[in-house]
Motif scaffolding. Sequence first.
Motif, PDB file in Angstrom:
ATOM      1  N   LEU A   1       0.709  -1.057   0.151  1.00 17.64           N
ATOM      2  CA  LEU A   1       0.119   0.103  -0.018  1.00 17.64           C
ATOM      3  C   LEU A   1       0.952   1.128   0.087  1.00 17.64           C
ATOM      4  O   LEU A   1       1.544   1.515   1.096  1.00 17.64           O
ATOM      5  CB  LEU A   1      -0.991  -0.200   1.275  1.00 17.64           C
ATOM      6  N   LYS A   2       0.894   1.991  -1.121  1.00 12.05           N
ATOM      7  CA  LYS A   2       1.824   3.064  -1.156  1.00 12.05           C
ATOM      8  C   LYS A   2       0.947   4.184  -0.632  1.00 12.05           C
ATOM      9  O   LYS A   2      -0.150   4.357  -1.010  1.00 12.05           O
ATOM     10  CB  LYS A   2       1.990   3.373  -2.826  1.00 12.05           C
ATOM     11  N   ILE A   3       1.643   4.524   0.426  1.00  9.23           N
ATOM     12  CA  ILE A   3       1.193   5.891   1.221  1.00  9.23           C
ATOM     13  C   ILE A   3       1.941   7.095   1.050  1.00  9.23           C
ATOM     14  O   ILE A   3       3.052   7.243   0.991  1.00  9.23           O
ATOM     15  CB  ILE A   3       1.172   5.391   2.812  1.00  9.23           C
ATOM     16  N   LEU A   4       1.168   8.086   0.447  1.00 12.20           N
ATOM     17  CA  LEU A   4       1.832   9.563   0.018  1.00 12.20           C
ATOM     18  C   LEU A   4       1.048  10.591   1.069  1.00 12.20           C
ATOM     19  O   LEU A   4      -0.006  10.387   1.589  1.00 12.20           O
ATOM     20  CB  LEU A   4       1.651   9.954  -1.444  1.00 12.20           C
ATOM     21  N   LYS A   5       2.030  11.735   1.177  1.00 14.22           N
ATOM     22  CA  LYS A   5       1.206  12.621   2.367  1.00 14.22           C
ATOM     23  C   LYS A   5       0.016  13.201   1.534  1.00 14.22           C
ATOM     24  O   LYS A   5      -0.762  13.762   2.344  1.00 14.22           O
ATOM     25  CB  LYS A   5       2.615  13.586   2.502  1.00 14.22           C
ATOM     26  N   ARG A   6       0.293  13.673   0.509  1.00 16.33           N
ATOM     27  CA  ARG A   6      -0.806  14.562  -0.225  1.00 16.33           C
ATOM     28  C   ARG A   6      -1.904  13.809  -1.405  1.00 16.33           C
ATOM     29  O   ARG A   6      -2.741  14.444  -1.689  1.00 16.33           O
ATOM     30  CB  ARG A   6      -0.250  15.797  -1.159  1.00 16.33           C
ATOM     31  N   ARG A   7      -1.797  12.516  -1.026  1.00 18.02           N
ATOM     32  CA  ARG A   7      -2.837  11.844  -1.885  1.00 18.02           C
ATOM     33  C   ARG A   7      -3.250  10.445  -1.164  1.00 18.02           C
ATOM     34  O   ARG A   7      -2.560   9.981  -0.155  1.00 18.02           O
ATOM     35  CB  ARG A   7      -2.174  11.243  -3.233  1.00 18.02           C
ATOM     36  N   ALA A   8      -4.288   9.880  -1.801  1.00 20.74           N
ATOM     37  CA  ALA A   8      -5.140   8.765  -1.023  1.00 20.74           C
ATOM     38  C   ALA A   8      -4.043   7.473  -1.133  1.00 20.74           C
ATOM     39  O   ALA A   8      -3.378   7.574  -2.113  1.00 20.74           O
ATOM     40  CB  ALA A   8      -6.467   8.492  -1.656  1.00 20.74           C
ATOM     41  N   PRO A   9      -3.966   6.770  -0.235  1.00 21.92           N
ATOM     42  CA  PRO A   9      -3.145   5.415  -0.462  1.00 21.92           C
ATOM     43  C   PRO A   9      -3.668   4.808  -1.660  1.00 21.92           C
ATOM     44  O   PRO A   9      -4.863   4.724  -1.994  1.00 21.92           O
ATOM     45  CB  PRO A   9      -3.582   4.568   0.879  1.00 21.92           C
TER      46      PRO A   9
END
Length: 152
Positions: free
Chosen positions: A83-91
């Motif tokens: 699961l790619k988790i980014l600060k400014r976008r949804a996982p």
Amino acid sequence: MTTPLIHARPVERRQVAALPWRHGPDGIEIMLVTSRETRRWVTPKGGRMTGLSDAESAAQEALEEAGIEGVVGDAPLGTFRYLKILKRRAPRWCVVAVHALEVRVEHETWHEQAERERVWISRDEAVRRVDEPELKALIAAFEGQALTARAR
């Protein structure tokens, strides 16, 4: 009459990764790098690149993220999901095809040097440091054999 809800599986992003390795004095060694945002230990990985095979794309990611070059396996060792988790976008779920990369060149400076750390460690330590269970299994099973490969 109501229409039944259809639960579509979210589209998974396809990525490629290199599993950088070398023969060390005590056996196989694996190189891991830190991710830019979460600072987790990972393998160099990224999106598939237009005009390059998946193996070539994986080798390019290794050059950019870890400053290494070598012989990359044409056939993937396997895949893993994360699961790619980014600060400014949804996982977002990603499926990653992993290609062995026998490292022959380690550059002193590289493109993402200021954004990442890199480390050579034993295969067992690499298994302990990565979070994704399927990637742990791929690393644990890796014996260092290069199948059909090309220099990159």
